[in-house]
Design a protein around this motif. Structure first.
Motif, PDB file in Angstrom:
ATOM      1  N   ASP A   1       0.856  -1.190   0.000  1.00 44.80           N
ATOM      2  CA  ASP A   1       0.000   0.000   0.000  1.00 44.80           C
ATOM      3  C   ASP A   1       0.891   1.239   0.000  1.00 44.80           C
ATOM      4  N   ARG A   2       0.287   2.344  -0.325  1.00 44.49           N
ATOM      5  CA  ARG A   2       1.011   3.618  -0.288  1.00 44.49           C
ATOM      6  C   ARG A   2       0.043   4.742   0.044  1.00 44.49           C
ATOM      7  N   ALA A   3       0.589   5.836   0.577  1.00 36.91           N
ATOM      8  CA  ALA A   3      -0.210   7.021   0.885  1.00 36.91           C
ATOM      9  C   ALA A   3       0.583   8.255   0.506  1.00 36.91           C
ATOM     10  N   ASP A   4      -0.065   9.167  -0.214  1.00 35.16           N
ATOM     11  CA  ASP A   4       0.529  10.461  -0.546  1.00 35.16           C
ATOM     12  C   ASP A   4       0.014  11.480   0.465  1.00 35.16           C
ATOM     13  N   LEU A   5       0.918  12.014   1.278  1.00 33.49           N
ATOM     14  CA  LEU A   5       0.514  12.933   2.333  1.00 33.49           C
ATOM     15  C   LEU A   5       0.333  14.334   1.760  1.00 33.49           C
ATOM     16  N   ARG A   6      -0.846  14.902   1.977  1.00 37.45           N
ATOM     17  CA  ARG A   6      -1.136  16.217   1.421  1.00 37.45           C
ATOM     18  C   ARG A   6      -1.942  17.047   2.417  1.00 37.45           C
ATOM     19  N   ASP A   7      -1.346  18.124   2.888  1.00 42.99           N
ATOM     20  CA  ASP A   7      -2.063  19.148   3.664  1.00 42.99           C
ATOM     21  C   ASP A   7      -2.832  18.570   4.849  1.00 42.99           C
ATOM     22  N   ILE A   8      -2.134  17.767   5.663  1.00 42.23           N
ATOM     23  CA  ILE A   8      -2.756  17.215   6.872  1.00 42.23           C
ATOM     24  C   ILE A   8      -2.664  18.277   7.966  1.00 42.23           C
ATOM     25  N   PRO A   9      -3.794  18.748   8.488  1.00 46.04           N
ATOM     26  CA  PRO A   9      -3.734  19.816   9.500  1.00 46.04           C
ATOM     27  C   PRO A   9      -3.035  19.346  10.777  1.00 46.04           C
ATOM     28  N   ALA A  10      -2.426  20.278  11.471  1.00 41.49           N
ATOM     29  CA  ALA A  10      -1.771  19.968  12.746  1.00 41.49           C
ATOM     30  C   ALA A  10      -2.780  19.359  13.710  1.00 41.49           C
ATOM     31  N   GLY A  11      -2.380  18.268  14.373  1.00 41.46           N
ATOM     32  CA  GLY A  11      -3.244  17.606  15.336  1.00 41.46           C
ATOM     33  C   GLY A  11      -4.205  16.612  14.731  1.00 41.46           C
ATOM     34  N   CYS A  12      -4.230  16.513  13.407  1.00 40.45           N
ATOM     35  CA  CYS A  12      -5.120  15.575  12.721  1.00 40.45           C
ATOM     36  C   CYS A  12      -4.309  14.404  12.168  1.00 40.45           C
ATOM     37  N   SER A  13      -5.020  13.414  11.609  1.00 39.86           N
ATOM     38  CA  SER A  13      -4.338  12.279  10.989  1.00 39.86           C
ATOM     39  C   SER A  13      -4.980  11.975   9.642  1.00 39.86           C
ATOM     40  N   TYR A  14      -4.400  10.998   8.957  1.00 42.15           N
ATOM     41  CA  TYR A  14      -4.795  10.706   7.575  1.00 42.15           C
ATOM     42  C   TYR A  14      -4.658   9.207   7.365  1.00 42.15           C
ATOM     43  N   GLY A  15      -5.673   8.572   6.796  1.00 44.14           N
ATOM     44  CA  GLY A  15      -5.570   7.130   6.594  1.00 44.14           C
ATOM     45  C   GLY A  15      -6.827   6.548   5.986  1.00 44.14           C
ATOM     46  N   ARG A  16      -6.950   5.232   6.107  1.00 48.00           N
ATOM     47  CA  ARG A  16      -8.092   4.518   5.535  1.00 48.00           C
ATOM     48  C   ARG A  16      -9.128   4.211   6.608  1.00 48.00           C
ATOM     49  N   MET A  17     -10.339   3.855   6.152  1.00 45.39           N
ATOM     50  CA  MET A  17     -11.375   3.332   7.037  1.00 45.39           C
ATOM     51  C   MET A  17     -11.863   1.994   6.490  1.00 45.39           C
ATOM     52  N   ASP A  18     -12.227   1.095   7.393  1.00 43.66           N
ATOM     53  CA  ASP A  18     -12.714  -0.221   6.979  1.00 43.66           C
ATOM     54  C   ASP A  18     -13.922  -0.094   6.053  1.00 43.66           C
ATOM     55  N   GLY A  19     -13.861  -0.846   4.967  1.00 44.31           N
ATOM     56  CA  GLY A  19     -14.997  -0.890   4.053  1.00 44.31           C
ATOM     57  C   GLY A  19     -15.103   0.291   3.130  1.00 44.31           C
ATOM     58  N   GLU A  20     -14.128   1.200   3.163  1.00 36.72           N
ATOM     59  CA  GLU A  20     -14.175   2.395   2.315  1.00 36.72           C
ATOM     60  C   GLU A  20     -12.921   2.464   1.444  1.00 36.72           C
ATOM     61  N   ALA A  21     -13.109   2.910   0.221  1.00 34.09           N
ATOM     62  CA  ALA A  21     -11.969   3.089  -0.675  1.00 34.09           C
ATOM     63  C   ALA A  21     -11.359   4.467  -0.463  1.00 34.09           C
ATOM     64  N   GLY A  22     -10.072   4.576  -0.734  1.00 31.52           N
ATOM     65  CA  GLY A  22      -9.403   5.869  -0.647  1.00 31.52           C
ATOM     66  C   GLY A  22      -9.039   6.259   0.780  1.00 31.52           C
ATOM     67  N   PHE A  23      -8.665   7.526   0.916  1.00 33.14           N
ATOM     68  CA  PHE A  23      -8.136   8.016   2.188  1.00 33.14           C
ATOM     69  C   PHE A  23      -9.040   9.096   2.778  1.00 33.14           C
ATOM     70  N   PHE A  24      -8.912   9.255   4.097  1.00 36.24           N
ATOM     71  CA  PHE A  24      -9.743  10.195   4.837  1.00 36.24           C
ATOM     72  C   PHE A  24      -8.874  11.013   5.799  1.00 36.24           C
ATOM     73  N   TYR A  25      -9.393  12.192   6.145  1.00 37.30           N
ATOM     74  CA  TYR A  25      -8.804  13.000   7.217  1.00 37.30           C
ATOM     75  C   TYR A  25      -9.583  12.725   8.509  1.00 37.30           C
TER      76      TYR A  25
END
Length: 530
Positions: free
Chosen positions: A25-49
């Motif tokens: 797998d891979r993730a392109d990190l883009r504009d993640i606000p301070a104190g937040c995170s970025y990743g996947r959720m079960d059963g969902e395609a793509g990435f979320f904040y």
């Protein structure tokens, strides 16, 4: 085993591979606000904040995007001779705001129409778009009818209560998000950032030093602004500094650094301007906004990329390359030997070292310890160590320390840099260069008249702000005037230039002929006895 590492929240890529090297797998990190995170959720395609990181548990309640920042359509800043100021906002979602109340939530005041404010305050605004994380906070400072003569700097923390608790307790290490703004005669900037308390002794004083951190997690990777009038205009870090001289003469640190700049020395020097600071909309007194003495500062001076710079704070480890090539080398080899001296000069920029030693001695800085030394170098420049000139609140206090704080055996036992400066004094080339340079600086750039003129210039600059600043600490303007007179007395009546000449002659054990050779044409006033 897992090894800790960090990633840039605005531009890095993260790859997960198998032990065989195949891509999982891979993730392109883009504009993640301070104190937040970025990743996947079960059963969902793509990435979320995610507004709240949940290490060790499943990601939930993610959003595909972050709300756009709100926009202020009327200017913030300093206003004089006015009854009120109109605030007009715009945004792509629902705007909510607070007035001196911290970061807005969806339960805060909803913005519908422009509104008026009539006294100094902070308006904090946030945008809430459907199916998106809230925007970062837009913090707008309004300094109304305060009558300041200096530039105004405002820091607004997202969480006022947390900031106040950390500030009052003098707690370091915690980085809190907020916004920094500066307003100066129509010239202003505003940028979201992080802040930590900075320094050691100042943490117990009424006004604390603070370090400002600028990176993409807060919205912008750099601050682009000509803060100091020329030179580097791109910043990733700044200092808000009151220092240990804050309720004495105030200017000692800035005086020493200004004199080093006017004398065109080879030290790596901080630029600064005096300012009035507001914290969360409350007057916090007289400060300076400064460059930080770090790799970025040396990079801007040397004209190289920051990533190419090595910078560390002494004391150096005994097995470090720096220690081996300087302290250990000069103490195990005869520095009178030209070949040994040349080898040392290949490791350390000798112009930087001599000017740093001289300026520290000229200012009689009694707080030069192994922890107040920083060195920097870059392979893209001359790849030699250069010394940074900073932390000078203890300067111009003790006439007995003039040129005696580094150039003697006592200094060598407690101050790491003196452990190689004292042996170097036996080398004829070093002696000649140091004494020639000292005489050159003492003739004109650092004459008593030049120092007094700079004292008077700085005093005139900050005098209109002293009364209000001192009143916060229960002090009077008279106590500041007395401190300034003591400083002037130290320079003129004690004849600071002559003290420097005497101190250098003593340190180098110069006979009358040598003294005449280097300093005979300098017309110093006779030194007065105590």
């Amino acid at each position: 085993p897992c090894t800790g590492f960090s990633l840039n929240a605005t531009k890095d890529q993260l790859y997960l591979t198998s032990t065989a090297g195949g891509l999982i797998d891979r993730a392109d990190l883009r504009d993640i606000p301070a104190g937040c995170s970025y990743g996947r959720m079960d059963g969902e395609a793509g990435f979320f904040y995610f507004g709240k990181p949940t290490p060790g548990t499943k990601n939930i309640d993610g959003r595909r995007r972050v709300s756009a920042m709100p926009v202020c359509l009327t200017r913030d800043g300093v206003f004089e001779d006015t009854e009120s100021v109109k605030v007009e906002l715009a945004g792509t979602g629902e705007l909510c705001y607070t007035i001196n109340g911290g970061a807005p939530t969806e339960m805060s005041i909803a913005y519908n129409d422009p509104f008026e404010i009539s006294e100094t305050c902070v308006v904090s605004v946030r945008n809430f778009e459907p199916d998106a994380l809230p925007s970062s906070v837009l913090a707008l400072s309004y300094i109304i009818n305060e009558g300041h003569s200096l530039p105004v700097v405002s820091f607004v923390a997202e969480d006022f209560r947390e900031f106040n608790a950390i500030y009052d307790a003098g707690v370091k290490l915690y980085e809190l998000p907020g916004s920094l703004a500066m307003y100066r005669d129509g010239d202003s900037f505003r940028i979201n950032c992080g802040v930590t308390l900075n320094g050691e002794t100042s943490l117990v004083l009424p006004k604390k030093n603070m370090a400002v951190h600028i990176n993409g997690a807060y919205g912008q990777a750099t601050l682009e602004h000509d803060i100091f009038g020329g030179g580097a205009t791109s910043f990733t870090a700044l200092l808000l500094r009151a220092g240990q001289d804050q309720y004495q003469a105030v200017i000692r640190n800035e005086l020493a650094q200004s004199l080093a700049e006017k004398a065109n020395t080879a030290v790596v020097n901080q630029r600064s301007i005096f300012c009035v600071l507001y914290l969360n909309g409350e007057y916090a007194g007289l400060y300076t906004i400064k460059e930080r003495p770090n790799a970025s500062l040396y990079a801007s001076v040397a004209g190289v990329d920051k990533d190419s710079v090595e910078c560390f704070e002494a004391p150096a480890a005994y097995n470090s390359e720096f220690y081996m090539s300087t302290v250990d080398f000069v103490n195990k080899n005869d520095m009178r030997d030209p070949e040994n001296y040349e080898r040392f000069c290949q490791a350390v920029d000798i112009d930087s070292l001599i000017d740093w030693l001289f300026m520290e001695g000229f200012c009689a800085n009694t707080d030069v310890t192994s922890g107040n030394l920083r060195y920097a170098r870059s392979a893209l420049a001359d790849n030699k160590w250069h010394l940074l000139f900073y932390d000078l609140d203890a300067a111009f206090r003790s006439s007995s320390s003039v040129q005696c704080n580094l150039l003697n055996d006592y200094g060598a036992s407690v101050i790491q840099v003196a452990a190689f400066s004292v042996p170097l004094m036996k080398n004829e080339s070093f002696r000649e260069q140091f004494l020639t340079r000292a005489a050159e600086l003492l003739r004109d750039p650092l004459s008593n008249e030049a120092v007094l003129a700079e004292i008077d210039r700085m005093a005139d600059e900050i005098r209109p702000e002293i009364e209000r600043d001192y009143k916060r600490a229960g002090r009077s303007v008279k106590s500041w005037e007395n401190a300034m007179e003591e400083l002037r007395y130290m320079i003129y009546d004690r004849d600071w230039r002559q003290l420097n000449i005497d101190g250098i002659c003593q340190a180098f054990d110069l006979d009358d002929d040598a003294r005449e050779k280097y300093f005979g044409d300098i017309d110093g006033r006779p030194r007065q006895e105590d």
